[in-house]
Write an enzyme that holds these catalytic residues in place. Structure first.
Site, PDB file in Angstrom:
ATOM      1  N   LYS A   1      -4.464  46.096 -53.146  1.00 41.12           N
ATOM      2  CA  LYS A   1      -3.607  46.547 -52.047  1.00 41.12           C
ATOM      3  C   LYS A   1      -2.671  45.413 -51.628  1.00 41.12           C
ATOM      4  O   LYS A   1      -3.015  44.245 -51.783  1.00 41.12           O
ATOM      5  CB  LYS A   1      -4.463  46.952 -50.839  1.00 41.12           C
ATOM      6  CG  LYS A   1      -5.204  48.261 -50.979  1.00 41.12           C
ATOM      7  CD  LYS A   1      -5.988  48.568 -49.718  1.00 41.12           C
ATOM      8  CE  LYS A   1      -6.753  49.876 -49.841  1.00 41.12           C
ATOM      9  NZ  LYS A   1      -5.901  51.067 -49.980  1.00 41.12           N
TER      10      LYS A   1
ATOM     11  N   ARG B   1     -13.690  58.354 -53.696  1.00 40.85           N
ATOM     12  CA  ARG B   1     -14.148  59.556 -54.407  1.00 40.85           C
ATOM     13  C   ARG B   1     -15.185  59.205 -55.471  1.00 40.85           C
ATOM     14  O   ARG B   1     -16.016  60.018 -55.832  1.00 40.85           O
ATOM     15  CB  ARG B   1     -12.937  60.299 -54.983  1.00 40.85           C
ATOM     16  CG  ARG B   1     -12.151  59.516 -55.985  1.00 40.85           C
ATOM     17  CD  ARG B   1     -10.745  60.050 -56.205  1.00 40.85           C
ATOM     18  NE  ARG B   1      -9.821  59.670 -55.128  1.00 40.85           N
ATOM     19  CZ  ARG B   1      -8.545  60.049 -55.083  1.00 40.85           C
ATOM     20  NH1 ARG B   1      -8.031  60.821 -56.020  1.00 40.85           N
ATOM     21  NH2 ARG B   1      -7.765  59.670 -54.090  1.00 40.85           N
TER      22      ARG B   1
HETATM   23  N1  BES Z   1      -9.503  53.679 -48.065  1.00 39.87           N
HETATM   24  C1  BES Z   1      -8.304  54.114 -48.688  1.00 39.87           C
HETATM   25  C2  BES Z   1      -7.595  55.184 -47.886  1.00 39.87           C
HETATM   26  C3  BES Z   1      -6.817  54.719 -46.691  1.00 39.87           C
HETATM   27  C4  BES Z   1      -5.669  53.985 -46.831  1.00 39.87           C
HETATM   28  C5  BES Z   1      -7.232  55.097 -45.433  1.00 39.87           C
HETATM   29  C6  BES Z   1      -4.960  53.615 -45.711  1.00 39.87           C
HETATM   30  C7  BES Z   1      -6.513  54.734 -44.326  1.00 39.87           C
HETATM   31  C8  BES Z   1      -5.384  53.992 -44.449  1.00 39.87           C
HETATM   32  C9  BES Z   1      -8.614  54.698 -50.050  1.00 39.87           C
HETATM   33  O1  BES Z   1      -9.663  54.121 -50.728  1.00 39.87           O
HETATM   34  C10 BES Z   1      -7.404  54.513 -50.889  1.00 39.87           C
HETATM   35  O2  BES Z   1      -7.060  53.382 -51.138  1.00 39.87           O
HETATM   36  N2  BES Z   1      -6.783  55.594 -51.289  1.00 39.87           N
HETATM   37  C11 BES Z   1      -5.590  55.528 -52.063  1.00 39.87           C
HETATM   38  C12 BES Z   1      -5.667  56.609 -53.112  1.00 39.87           C
HETATM   39  C13 BES Z   1      -4.576  56.497 -54.157  1.00 39.87           C
HETATM   40  C14 BES Z   1      -4.787  55.259 -54.994  1.00 39.87           C
HETATM   41  C15 BES Z   1      -4.615  57.736 -55.007  1.00 39.87           C
HETATM   42  C16 BES Z   1      -4.413  55.776 -51.113  1.00 39.87           C
HETATM   43  O3  BES Z   1      -4.527  56.597 -50.210  1.00 39.87           O
HETATM   44  O4  BES Z   1      -3.405  55.106 -51.287  1.00 39.87           O
HETATM   45 MN    MN Z   2      -9.018  52.438 -51.873  1.00 37.63          MN
END
Ligand code: BES
Ligand code: MN
Ligand code: ZN
Length: 493
Positions: free
Chosen positions: A276, A350
């Site tokens: 990230k 997931r």
């Molecule tokens: N924990 C995050 C989701 C999230 C991101 C919650 C920002 C709240 C604020 C999750 O694990 C994630 O990183 N999801 C990705 C999925 C994508 C790679 C398909 C996302 O939402 O960017």
């Molecule tokens: Mn994530």
């Protein structure tokens, strides 16, 4: 802030402060009138002065010299009958103003105000909920405590004797939910160097001891024996050992099918190799808020001694990059046997949930609800007001929607039809773990649905509701109120 009910004639109450509702047009309720009379008309004189602004939540302090030391007149707004929202504003304003006084205890008559479509028990619960929210502090990691104490320490909700039993039950219910919310907030707010998977497991063990629950914690070896390849793929990059926590509440004696709650417990989400960006990455300590909500709900229902069986399952791990971490393109076999091509290691929630959803089958649950800070896409779709609700089971969806409404912890139903499943096609495995940018929260739910077979299932995406960013950064404790109300309704069957 402690709440209790007492059968009190308001004219004869004894307290540092009385919270007195003022209806539209400056009218007092019966209790307010009694207090006015007992004080020789001081309340009506103060009202005539015009110093109380009519906006819901404004207050005017009136010194008295009877058994009640002072009255706080609290405006309910200008509508003929207060709305639920203006009542909540009045409660917030009244309790905040009372907190500025030197009084340790207060007696509240606010629930005497009529509120559109709400009964007494809702008005009592609202006061407990808002009071506990105002009183919440997270200072465990500060060496200097805030100077000002939480006030008022005790709030007595004055009720008539005919209402006493139901009122006490409503206050106990809201108090138990607030205890669950506080636990969920504390776990969420703790940083990832404190709130590790092991810490979550210890919290569950402690709860089990205190509340008489069953607990089991599976370590990495057991996960391997169970072939939880998806969960282990996420845990690979982390030094902190992963845990799969199972907490059981047997309020119906352990007979029959339990309800299962599954909570995402990523104690920190760096994204893994699909790292990230740095900005706001600290907020990924909140990526275990699903787990926290499930534990908070277990605390609430155990305290309420609900007559039903519930099993909570929390897969917990960090998502870290390292030389051992899973790479984009790696294919793993999940516990269900289905293979997954991990195209993006940041779609890790997931992966841990799919093995947990397979694992819960052994409890032969009637219903499974999973709770997860799953997708940023859900925040784009719904913002921070409603959690995303995904389910193919209309009755279950309706129950969860209603529970959210009742609790003031709402969710909004999202689609989950098969058309979206196509996005998860992989040339190398049974499915990919991501489906591209369109409808990201829906394709995430579609991924989970492939593992949620053999029971009625709903998924709550709490990415937008579990915590607040900015100046008031912190966990909200949602959706503990929704889940607890859902279980209360189920227990009443
Ligand atoms: N924990 C995050 C989701 C999230 C991101 C919650 C920002 C709240 C604020 C999750 O694990 C994630 O990183 N999801 C990705 C999925 C994508 C790679 C398909 C996302 O939402 O960017
Ligand atoms: Mn994530
Ligand atoms: Zn995550």
């Amino acid at each position: 802030m402690q709440f209790s009910t007492r059968i009190t004639a308001p004219g004869r109450a004894r307290a540092g402060c009385a919270l007195v509702p003022v209806l539209s047009g400056g009218k007092l309720t019966d209790g307010g009138k009694a207090l006015d009379q007992a004080s020789g008309g001081r309340l009506s004189r103060a009202l005539r002065s015009g110093d109380l602004a009519p906006k819901a939540g404004s207050t005017l302090l009136v010194p008295l010299d009877g058994a009640v030391a002072r009255a706080l007149l609290v405006a309910l707004g200008e509508e003929r009958e207060a709305s639920a929202k203006s009542f909540q504003e009045a409660v917030r304003g009244g309790l905040r103003a009372a907190g500025q006084l030197a009084a340790d205890d207060a007696v509240s008559l606010l629930h005497e105000a009529p509120v559109a479509q709400r009964e007494l028990d809702w008005k009592l619960r609202a006061q407990v909920t808002i009071g506990r929210e105002l009183a919440y502090r997270f200072e465990a990691l500060k060496t200097k405590r805030e100077a000002h104490p939480v006030r008022p320490k005790r709030v007595v909700l004055a009720v008539a004797s005919a209402q006493a039993r139901a009122a006490a039950a409503a206050v106990a219910q809201a108090g138990a939910i607030a205890d669950g919310v506080d636990l969920a907030k504390n776990l969420g707010n703790l940083p990832a160097n404190r709130c590790t998977p092991a810490y979550l497991a210890d919290t569950a063990r402690k709860m089990a001891r205190e509340l008489g629950l069953g607990v089991e914690v599976l370590d990495e070896r057991k996960m391997r024996a169970l072939k939880m390849g998806a969960l282990l793929a996420v845990a690979r990059g982390a030094e902190e050992p992963p845990k799969l926590i199972v907490l059981r509440y047997r309020g119906a004696g352990g007979r029959g099918a339990p309800i299962a709650l599954v909570g995402k417990g990523i104690t920190f989400d760096t994204g893994g190799i699909s790292l990230k960006p740095a900005a706001e990455m600290d907020e990924m300590k909140f990526d275990m808020c699903g787990a926290a909500a499930v534990l908070g709900t277990m605390r609430a229902i155990a305290q309420l001694k609900l007559k039903l069986d519930v099993v909570a399952v929390v897969p917990a791990t960090e998502n870290m990059p390292s030389g051992r971490a899973t790479r984009p393109g790696d294919v793993v076999a999940s516990m269900s046997g289905q293979t997954v091509e991990i195209l993006n290691t940041d779609a890790e929630g997931r992966l841990i949930l799919c093995d947990a959803l397979t694992y819960v089958q052994r409890f032969e649950p009637s219903v499974v609800v999973d709770v997860a800070t799953l997708t940023g896409a859900c925040v784009i779709a719904l913002g921070h007001h409603h959690s995303g609700l995904f389910s193919e089971h209309d009755d279950l969806a309706a129950e969860l929607l209603a529970a959210g409404q009742e609790a003031g912890d709402t969710c909004w139903r999202m689609p989950l039809d098969d058309d979206y499943q196509e996005a998860l096609k992989s040339p190398f495995a049974d499915m990919a773990n991501v489906g591209g940018r369109p409808a990201g929260s829906v394709t995430a739910a579609c991924f989970l649905s492939r593992f949620a077979k053999g029971y009625d299932w709903a998924h709550l995406d709490i990415a937008g509701t579990a915590w607040k960013s900015g100046a008031n950064k912190g966990a909200t404790g949602r959706p503990v109120p929704l889940l607890t109300r859902f279980l209360i309704a189920r227990a009443q069957g």
